[in-house]
Structures are given as structure tokens and as C-alpha cells.
Scaffold this active site. Structure first.
Site, PDB file in Angstrom:
ATOM      1  N   LYS A 145      -7.993  -1.432  -7.396  1.00 30.94           N
ATOM      2  CA  LYS A 145      -7.036  -1.188  -6.234  1.00 30.94           C
ATOM      3  C   LYS A 145      -7.293   0.387  -5.600  1.00 30.94           C
ATOM      4  O   LYS A 145      -7.254   1.361  -6.188  1.00 30.94           O
ATOM      5  CB  LYS A 145      -5.699  -1.371  -6.048  1.00 30.94           C
ATOM      6  CG  LYS A 145      -5.077  -0.863  -5.121  1.00 30.94           C
ATOM      7  CD  LYS A 145      -3.291  -1.231  -5.239  1.00 30.94           C
ATOM      8  CE  LYS A 145      -2.426  -0.662  -4.177  1.00 30.94           C
ATOM      9  NZ  LYS A 145      -0.999  -0.797  -4.262  1.00 30.94           N
ATOM     10  N   ASP A 205      -0.454   5.162   0.309  1.00 30.14           N
ATOM     11  CA  ASP A 205       0.185   4.048   0.717  1.00 30.14           C
ATOM     12  C   ASP A 205       1.572   4.515   1.232  1.00 30.14           C
ATOM     13  O   ASP A 205       2.318   4.741   0.513  1.00 30.14           O
ATOM     14  CB  ASP A 205       0.413   3.236  -0.635  1.00 30.14           C
ATOM     15  CG  ASP A 205       1.367   1.972  -0.439  1.00 30.14           C
ATOM     16  OD1 ASP A 205       1.553   1.861   0.635  1.00 30.14           O
ATOM     17  OD2 ASP A 205       1.791   1.439  -1.294  1.00 30.14           O
ATOM     18  N   LYS A 233       7.914   3.557   3.548  1.00 30.92           N
ATOM     19  CA  LYS A 233       8.648   3.789   2.373  1.00 30.92           C
ATOM     20  C   LYS A 233       9.541   4.948   2.625  1.00 30.92           C
ATOM     21  O   LYS A 233       9.389   5.795   3.627  1.00 30.92           O
ATOM     22  CB  LYS A 233       7.545   4.318   1.313  1.00 30.92           C
ATOM     23  CG  LYS A 233       6.617   3.179   0.693  1.00 30.92           C
ATOM     24  CD  LYS A 233       5.682   3.873  -0.214  1.00 30.92           C
ATOM     25  CE  LYS A 233       5.065   2.909  -1.051  1.00 30.92           C
ATOM     26  NZ  LYS A 233       5.653   1.795  -1.914  1.00 30.92           N
ATOM     27  N   ASP A 274      -2.270   5.944  -5.225  1.00 33.29           N
ATOM     28  CA  ASP A 274      -2.506   4.354  -5.186  1.00 33.29           C
ATOM     29  C   ASP A 274      -3.890   3.904  -5.391  1.00 33.29           C
ATOM     30  O   ASP A 274      -4.134   2.839  -4.957  1.00 33.29           O
ATOM     31  CB  ASP A 274      -1.821   3.908  -3.899  1.00 33.29           C
ATOM     32  CG  ASP A 274      -0.958   2.613  -4.079  1.00 33.29           C
ATOM     33  OD1 ASP A 274      -0.766   2.186  -5.366  1.00 33.29           O
ATOM     34  OD2 ASP A 274      -0.747   2.013  -2.981  1.00 33.29           O
ATOM     35  N   ASP A 289       4.326  -3.181   2.946  1.00 33.45           N
ATOM     36  CA  ASP A 289       4.185  -2.325   1.605  1.00 33.45           C
ATOM     37  C   ASP A 289       3.690  -3.112   0.578  1.00 33.45           C
ATOM     38  O   ASP A 289       3.158  -2.490  -0.623  1.00 33.45           O
ATOM     39  CB  ASP A 289       5.594  -1.692   1.371  1.00 33.45           C
ATOM     40  CG  ASP A 289       5.531  -0.480   0.427  1.00 33.45           C
ATOM     41  OD1 ASP A 289       4.317  -0.011   0.283  1.00 33.45           O
ATOM     42  OD2 ASP A 289       6.631  -0.028   0.143  1.00 33.45           O
ATOM     43  N   GLU A 316       0.761  -4.261   0.247  1.00 35.95           N
ATOM     44  CA  GLU A 316      -0.726  -4.173   0.765  1.00 35.95           C
ATOM     45  C   GLU A 316      -1.689  -4.468  -0.235  1.00 35.95           C
ATOM     46  O   GLU A 316      -2.548  -4.794  -0.046  1.00 35.95           O
ATOM     47  CB  GLU A 316      -0.799  -2.941   1.424  1.00 35.95           C
ATOM     48  CG  GLU A 316      -1.107  -1.701   0.775  1.00 35.95           C
ATOM     49  CD  GLU A 316      -0.315  -1.151  -0.454  1.00 35.95           C
ATOM     50  OE1 GLU A 316       1.009  -1.553  -0.346  1.00 35.95           O
ATOM     51  OE2 GLU A 316      -0.583  -0.507  -1.434  1.00 35.95           O
ATOM     52  N   ARG A 324      -1.892  -6.352  -2.902  1.00 41.54           N
ATOM     53  CA  ARG A 324      -2.358  -7.858  -3.379  1.00 41.54           C
ATOM     54  C   ARG A 324      -3.042  -8.224  -2.072  1.00 41.54           C
ATOM     55  O   ARG A 324      -4.094  -9.152  -2.099  1.00 41.54           O
ATOM     56  CB  ARG A 324      -1.092  -8.743  -3.580  1.00 41.54           C
ATOM     57  CG  ARG A 324      -0.056  -8.628  -2.413  1.00 41.54           C
ATOM     58  CD  ARG A 324       1.226  -9.129  -2.854  1.00 41.54           C
ATOM     59  NE  ARG A 324       1.965  -8.208  -3.588  1.00 41.54           N
ATOM     60  CZ  ARG A 324       3.172  -8.423  -3.808  1.00 41.54           C
ATOM     61  NH1 ARG A 324       3.894  -9.380  -3.840  1.00 41.54           N
ATOM     62  NH2 ARG A 324       4.122  -7.324  -4.373  1.00 41.54           N
TER      63      ARG A 324
HETATM   64  N1  BES Z   1       1.885   0.906  -4.580  1.00 44.14           N
HETATM   65  C1  BES Z   1       2.912   0.458  -4.446  1.00 44.14           C
HETATM   66  C2  BES Z   1       3.497   0.332  -6.037  1.00 44.14           C
HETATM   67  C3  BES Z   1       4.026   1.537  -6.661  1.00 44.14           C
HETATM   68  C4  BES Z   1       5.318   1.717  -6.484  1.00 44.14           C
HETATM   69  C5  BES Z   1       3.239   2.324  -7.591  1.00 44.14           C
HETATM   70  C6  BES Z   1       5.576   3.246  -7.048  1.00 44.14           C
HETATM   71  C7  BES Z   1       3.546   3.364  -7.902  1.00 44.14           C
HETATM   72  C8  BES Z   1       4.837   3.792  -7.977  1.00 44.14           C
HETATM   73  C9  BES Z   1       2.775  -1.089  -4.018  1.00 44.14           C
HETATM   74  O1  BES Z   1       1.724  -1.092  -2.897  1.00 44.14           O
HETATM   75  C10 BES Z   1       3.983  -1.404  -3.495  1.00 44.14           C
HETATM   76  O2  BES Z   1       4.499  -0.425  -2.431  1.00 44.14           O
HETATM   77  N2  BES Z   1       4.791  -2.117  -3.881  1.00 44.14           N
HETATM   78  C11 BES Z   1       5.978  -2.662  -3.502  1.00 44.14           C
HETATM   79  C12 BES Z   1       6.005  -4.345  -3.385  1.00 44.14           C
HETATM   80  C13 BES Z   1       7.048  -4.923  -2.901  1.00 44.14           C
HETATM   81  C14 BES Z   1       7.257  -4.484  -1.319  1.00 44.14           C
HETATM   82  C15 BES Z   1       7.312  -6.540  -2.866  1.00 44.14           C
HETATM   83  C16 BES Z   1       7.069  -2.383  -4.464  1.00 44.14           C
HETATM   84  O3  BES Z   1       6.651  -2.036  -5.652  1.00 44.14           O
HETATM   85  O4  BES Z   1       8.066  -1.679  -4.077  1.00 44.14           O
HETATM   86 ZN    ZN Z   2       0.431   0.259  -3.040  1.00 48.41          ZN
HETATM   87 MN    MN Z   3       2.681  -0.424  -0.961  1.00 48.25          MN
END
Ligand code: BES
Ligand code: ZN
Ligand code: MN
Length: 508
Positions: free
Chosen positions: A268, A273, A280, A291, A350, A352, A354
């Protein structure tokens, strides 16, 4: 830093410092016993006075120890001998290295590699010592104008190998360790670099650099218009809010049998992000420069494979984008058609990772891979589940799970399996499309992997969620870890041992 090995007596070392262990409670290690003997019980008398209990990581620096020819002797607490496990060993090495660096020894001979670590041989101890020492010395100061320069920095460490006949396997371990450590550093530097430097185009340039550096490498970069032609619409949707053009980076290292199906590593590469329109919260948003740690890890791993000249075919695929809100950004509720043909309702912009991964995973099909492993800072939920210690591991192929868990354990870069059961799939049902890109609050890491699993049906696949392990954010330790480069490289080393064994046995 320079590393060497030798087999010699501690009292005979003409060095700035000789490093020896002391177990708790005040018990001398073998090397310390020898120094004690030649110094007429100098160490024993110090311990008796209570200056060092031997607690793990405690240190005591001694000067002018009688009977020795080194400038200094560094005593390092090793804890109880029966408790000396992998983590304890790494902690001891780290403290020793930091103390040496801060106390003016520019080189040292270290006997901690002779300690008896449960279940491990000299090769493992040398591997870990060198990798740990490199990590302990790591700093990221590319963007500081005032570099903290040491007047007398530690430059060289010689690790002792107690038995002369074990020198050859220790040398091999040292060679592997230095290559892995270099790749870990490469990954850390790339991860730590902020998103105004490290853009998708920058990642593509890094891949091109690797290509020029090594044999058996070739590189292909797909640009926005290529991606549009090919139909990687899920990837493009994520990128649509950003001014930075997206890239799909494909780096091939082909050094295996010509007809051998490749191992594909997908990383990834979201260089920042923000969450997109589902933006966020501001708190800790700066961490989202990390990220792209999955991307850095696969680039680091493939270069380690090249450095080690592993007889394998490996392909790294990095979908690289920036996730930002704008008038052009994809919006919650939008439905796109992914490269696989499946339609996706983007409930949350968010989620993104996947989206870019599903297209990269579909793209991987064309290489008829034997194995595909994706690596991603995918879900905050993974940090909730496993903290900062283990990667989340989910796979559709049990033997691969076993191999990755084993490689993680050996390299000290551990993963832990989470279930990828069909039961969770219904959480991704969409009213309007084939699948939704989020699965609700429950089991967030698993539903993310369930989403990916819909795009990986044609091959054996594993997913490593490194959201918790890719970087640290504590006061004491901040920044990228370079994980899972050690795990993945070990997996590849194990795979190539298998290749070589098959060759020797004359099997197909
Ligand atoms: N890059 C984030 C995941 C992440 C969060 C990595 C904190 C490191 C630290 C990912 O893209 C994301 O935002 N995931 C969301 C998914 C949700 C919207 C289903 C998450 O984990 O909140
Ligand atoms: Zn992310
Ligand atoms: Mn995200």
C-alpha cells in the site's frame, strides 16, 4: 557502521572497549569470568559492592581494569540467565550499543553474542545482534539543518564467536544481517520522509533507482492515462482528489528458473491519507505520512532479495496515490467499477487502502503468481487488536500462513493470525453495488481483509496489516520501524533454501 567477527579471548583484545555480560543476581558470564580471573577478581569485588545487579540493560563502564589490554570494559546487565529470550537479548544489545556510542568508544569487541539465548544458535545470535545494533544507531536527520554530530561516534563492532569452527556459519549470518539491515534502513528512510517529499512520483523514482542499481531488475511505471486505459478505477477514485498524479509501480526481480511462477509482493502506497471527503480528525493526522509503509517494505524486501542474490522470481507492485478531499474527490455513496469488474459502493473515503489494493491485486493475476502477499497500514482496528507488537495476518492458504508465522518468529518481526471466515463477509453487503468498502464497527481488520479476499480468489494469498507495527509514536521511540522487511526477507530466504534443496536432490 562496520561489523566484524572473530574468535578470541576477552582479556587479549586491544580495543577501545570490551563488552561482557553480567547475569542477575551479580553473576558473571563466561567472558566476564575470564576478565575477572586475569584482573584478580576486580569484577567480583565491584559486583560485591553492589554497583551492578545485572538487571537487563543496566550498564557499568570500567577503566584501567588490571590484566586487560583494552581501554575500557563495559559490563552489561543481562537479567536472569533462564529468562534470556529473544526480546531480552535485543534489549541488552541495544543498551550496549547506545552506551558505547555515547561514551566515546569508536570501536568495540562485544562478547554478548556468546550469551546463551533460549533455542537459538550462533547464526541467529549474530543475525540479531547486527540487525539490532543497526536499529539502535538509526537516526533520521535528512531534514534537519543542524545535524547532531558526535565527536567520537561508534564506528565498528566486532562480535565474538566462541567456537572457531562456528565462524563460517556466523559469517553467513553476518552477511545476511547486513543486507537485511540495509533494507530496513532503506524502508525506514522512505517511510519517515514526509508527504511533501515522498509523493507517488517520488516512490516511482525510487523504484527506478533500484532498477539501475541491481542485476535481474526491470521496472514499469503506469501513469494516470495508463491506469485509465486499463480500468483501475478503484485506485483512480482514491487519487481523484489529489493534485499528485497516481502511479502503479511494477518492479521485477527475475533470478529464478525461467518458468517458475513469481512471488508477488503488493505494498500500500498512500503517501498521505487525510481520509478524503470522510476527513480524519486533526489529532495525529501527521502520522498518515506513514500510510506508504507497505510500499516501502516491499521495495526494501525486493532489494534485500537482490542483494542476497536469492534464486527466485519476485514482483513488487505498488499502487501509489495521495488521499485528499477536493472538488474532484470521490464522495461517500459513489459507486465505481473496479478492475475486476466488481462494483464497489464507497461508503467511507477513508477506507481507501483496500480500494487501491483491490485493483493492484487484480492486476497481479496477469503474472500467474505462485503466491501473493500484500502489506498495508490498513486498519486502525488492527492496532486495537494487536497493539504495536504483531502484524495482523490473514490468508486464504494455510501453508502460507504457517511459513509467514515461522519467518516472523525467527526474524523477531512477528505476525499473528486473525480468522478470515466467510461469516464476516455479509458485513460488506451493499444495497446498491456488489460490495461496500466498509463493514461496520465489528472486526474492522477482518472485514478489510474480507474485502480484499474477493479480489484474490485466483491465487494463494496472504495479507499483512501493519497499521500498528510500521511505525512508533511514543515520546522515546518515534518513526518508522522498517517492518515487515525482516519477516518478508526471511520468508524469501527460507523459500530459496527450499529451491536449492530441491535442486540438490534432483527433484523437479
Ligand atoms: N491508513 C488508515 C489506517 C491506519 C489508521 C493506519 C491508524 C495507521 C494508523 C486507513 O486508510 C483507514 O483510514 N482506515 C479506516 C477504515 C475505516 C474507515 C473502515 C480506519 O481504520 O479507521
Ligand atoms: Zn490509509
Ligand atoms: Mn484511510
Amino acid at each position: 557502521m562496520e561489523f566484524n567477527l572473530k574468535s578470541g579471548l576477552p582479556e587479549k583484545q586491544r580495543s577501545a572497549c570490551v563488552v561482557v555480560g553480567v547475569y542477575e543476581p551479580r553473576r558473571l558470564s563466561e567472558a566476564a569470568k575470564r576478565i575477572d580471573k586475569v584482573s584478580q577478581r576486580h569484577l567480583s569485588s565491584i559486583l560485591r559492592r553492589g554497583d551492578l545487579e545485572g538487571k537487563p540493560g543496566q550498564t557499568l563502564l570500567l577503566y584501567n581494569v588490571p590484566g586487560t589490554v583494552a581501554d575500557r570494559i563495559l559490563l552489561v546487565g543481562c537479567g536472569h540467565e533462564r529468562d534470556l529470550d529473544d526480546n531480552q537479548y535485543r534489549k541488552i544489545i541495544t543498551e550496549a550499543i547506545r552506551t558505547l556510542h555515547e561514551t566515546g568508544s569508536m570501536e568495540a569487541v562485544c562478547y554478548l553474542s556468546d550469551l546463551n539465548v533460549h533455542g537459538h544458535n550462533i547464526a541467529w545470535r549474530i543475525r540479531q545482534a547486527i540487525e539490532t545494533a543497526n536499529s539502535a544507531m538509526y537516526i533520521f536527520d535528512q531534514l534537519k539543518t543542524q545535524k547532531e554530530s558526535m565527536r567520537r561516534p561508534l564506528r565498528k563492532i566486532v562480535f565474538n564467536v566462541a567456537l572457531r569452527r562456528e565462524l563460517p556459519i556466523a559469517e553467513q549470518a553476518s552477511y545476511e544481517a547486513r543486507k537485511i539491515a540495509d533494507s530496513v534502513k532503506f524502508a525506514k528512510d522512505l517511510c519517515n520522509l514526509p508527504s511533501n517529499y515522498c509523493t507517488p512520483s517520488y516512490l516511482a523514482d525510487k523504484a527506478k533507482d533500484l532498477c539501475l542499481l541491481y542485476d535481474h531488475f526491470s521496472c514499469e511505471i503506469l501513469t494516470q492515462s495508463d491506469l485509465e486505459k486499463e480500468g483501475l478505477n478503484a485506485l483512480l477514485a482514491v487519487s481523484s482528489g489529489s493534485e499528485q498524479p497516481p502511479k502503479l509501480i511494477i518492479l521485477k526481480y527475475l533470478n529464478g528458473k525461467q518458468d517458475a511462477a513469481p512471488i508477488v509482493l503488493v505494498g500500500k502506497g498512500v503517501t498521505f491519507d487525510s481520509g478524503g471527503i470522510s476527513i480524519k480528525p486533526a489529532k495525529q493526522m501527521e502520522e498518515m505520512k506513514f500510510d506508504m509503509c507497505g510500499a516501502a517494505a516491499v521495495l526494501g524486501t525486493i532489494s534485500a532479495a537482490a542483494e542476497l542474490q536469492l534464486p527466485l522470481n519476485i514482483i513488487a507492485i505498488v499502487p501509489a496515490v495521495e488521499n485528499l478531499p477536493s472538488g474532484k474527490a470521490v464522495k461517500p455513496g459513489d459507486i465505481i467499477t473496479s478492475l475486476s469488474g466488481q462494483t464497489i459502493e464507497i461508503i467511507n473515503t477513508d477506507a481507501e487502502g483496500r480500494l487501491i489494493l483491490c485493483d493492484a491485486l487484480t492486476y497481479a493475476e496477469r503474472y500467474k503468481p505462485e503466491i501473493v502477499i500484500d502489506v498495508a497500514t490498513l486498519t486502525g482496528a488492527c492496532i486495537v487488536a494487536l497493539g504495536k507488537h504483531a502484524h495482523g495476518l490473514m490468508s486464504n492458504y494455510h501453508p502460507l500462513t504457517t511459513e509467514l508465522l515461522k519467518a516472523g518468529k525467527f526474524s523477531g518481526d512477528r505476525a499473528w493470525e486473525l480468522p478470515l471466515w466467510e461469516d464476516y463477509q455479509i458485513q460488506l453487503d451493499s444495497h446498491f453495488a456488489d460490495v461496500a468498502n466498509v463493514g461496520g464497527r465489528d472486526a474492522g481488520s477482518i472485514t478489510a481483509a474480507c474485502f480484499l479476499s474477493r479480489f484474490t480468489k485466483k491465487y494463494h494469498w496472504a495479507h499483512l496489516d501493519i497499521a500498528g507495527t510500521a511505525y512508533l509514536n511514543q515520546e522515546k521511540e518515534k518513526g518508522a520501524t522498517g517492518r515487515p522487511v525482516p519477516l518478508l526477507t526471511q520468508y524469501l530466504i527460507n523459500r530459496s533454501h527450499h529451491e536449492i534443496a530441491v535442486e540438490k536432490n534432483g527433484e523437479d
